[in-house]
Design a protein around this motif. Sequence first.
Motif, PDB file in Angstrom:
ATOM      1  N   MET A 191      31.667  40.349  40.074  1.00 18.91           N
ATOM      2  CA  MET A 191      32.520  40.752  41.190  1.00 18.91           C
ATOM      3  C   MET A 191      33.958  40.906  40.682  1.00 18.91           C
ATOM      4  N   LYS A 192      34.509  42.112  40.817  1.00 20.53           N
ATOM      5  CA  LYS A 192      35.844  42.380  40.286  1.00 20.53           C
ATOM      6  C   LYS A 192      36.830  42.546  41.420  1.00 20.53           C
ATOM      7  N   VAL A 193      38.032  41.977  41.241  1.00 23.53           N
ATOM      8  CA  VAL A 193      39.101  42.051  42.221  1.00 23.53           C
ATOM      9  C   VAL A 193      40.274  42.806  41.610  1.00 23.53           C
ATOM     10  N   LEU A 194      40.726  43.851  42.293  1.00 22.19           N
ATOM     11  CA  LEU A 194      41.951  44.540  41.915  1.00 22.19           C
ATOM     12  C   LEU A 194      43.122  43.807  42.549  1.00 22.19           C
ATOM     13  N   VAL A 195      44.042  43.308  41.733  1.00 24.42           N
ATOM     14  CA  VAL A 195      45.225  42.605  42.225  1.00 24.42           C
ATOM     15  C   VAL A 195      46.448  43.432  41.866  1.00 24.42           C
ATOM     16  N   THR A 196      47.171  43.891  42.873  1.00 23.24           N
ATOM     17  CA  THR A 196      48.430  44.592  42.625  1.00 23.24           C
ATOM     18  C   THR A 196      49.580  43.587  42.683  1.00 23.24           C
ATOM     19  N   GLY A 197      50.641  43.885  41.946  1.00 26.63           N
ATOM     20  CA  GLY A 197      51.789  42.981  41.960  1.00 26.63           C
ATOM     21  C   GLY A 197      51.506  41.638  41.323  1.00 26.63           C
ATOM     22  N   ALA A 198      50.572  41.607  40.371  1.00 24.43           N
ATOM     23  CA  ALA A 198      50.157  40.331  39.778  1.00 24.43           C
ATOM     24  C   ALA A 198      51.176  39.776  38.796  1.00 24.43           C
TER      25      ALA A 198
END
Length: 309
Positions: free
Chosen positions: A1-8
């Motif tokens: 399961m992959k999570v795209l995190v913006t502003g990391a």
Amino acid sequence: MKVLVTGATGFVGQRIASRLREAGFDLRIASRLPQRLAGADDAVALPGADAPQEAFLALMPDVTHVVHCAALNNDRGAGEADLRTVNATLTGRLAQAAAKRSEGRFIYLSSVRAVVGADFSGTIDEATPPAPQCAYGRSKREGEIAMLEAFETARRVGATALRLPPVYGEGVKGNLHGLMRLAATGLPLPAAALTAVRSLVSHDAVAGAVTHLLARPTPPRPTYVLADASPVALSEIIAAFRRGYGRPARLLPMPAWPFRLLATLSGRQASWQALVATQICDPSLLASEGWMPETDTLGRLEDLARQAG
């Protein structure tokens, strides 16, 4: 399961990314400042708001969930057009791509400023009618709407906005950073002018809320208000910081009226009203769904100052 995190690479996003890794999620990191991502695994540049939709869709292969932390904050002197571009238009474009290509949740870090102004006094919960009073608040509210509309158009569920009060933790910014600097001076302060009660939230608690919402089987509600378990007075915040710095509280029993008069004479009534406003955020909805809010706000603030000192 992959999570795209913006502003990391930001203050809160960095903590969220770390917590998600600890929880076993695979991450794809997207940032508007790709030069900060050198050496990071599966790191990509976040497209600008005017990029073609294909650029946003290109972020989504193998992505199950999106956590959108990237934002233009209200402490950088940005104009309303820039705030709207980053906080509303970009959010909508990303949500459209996520609604089309990802299968899971879209979590947007919003703000209580999307609902109330700095001078509002009262309790804020999910039923509080949105009435933003500043350009930043309007842009965050428009971002919420754009996100929800994107998922509704795609006939998808799973999008939610987390409305945050001031966030504290290592690297804290904004007004709380200013209070830390004031506490570090050791100057005597008028206790009567610091009686307003505020809700805060730790960046660890925000990261915990995101992890909880991604892991639970049922879809989230459209909005949640986050906060630590108990609000604290400004005088208590100053005193906690000073304990951390090893200084006496030095909160003097001076009346508030001279400071109110000075604010009036100097044309800073709005700043005074914001200082004395009591804003209490009610986190009971998400807590009823299994999230654990921070219970030792003052102890965490004391530790924060101790580490900074």
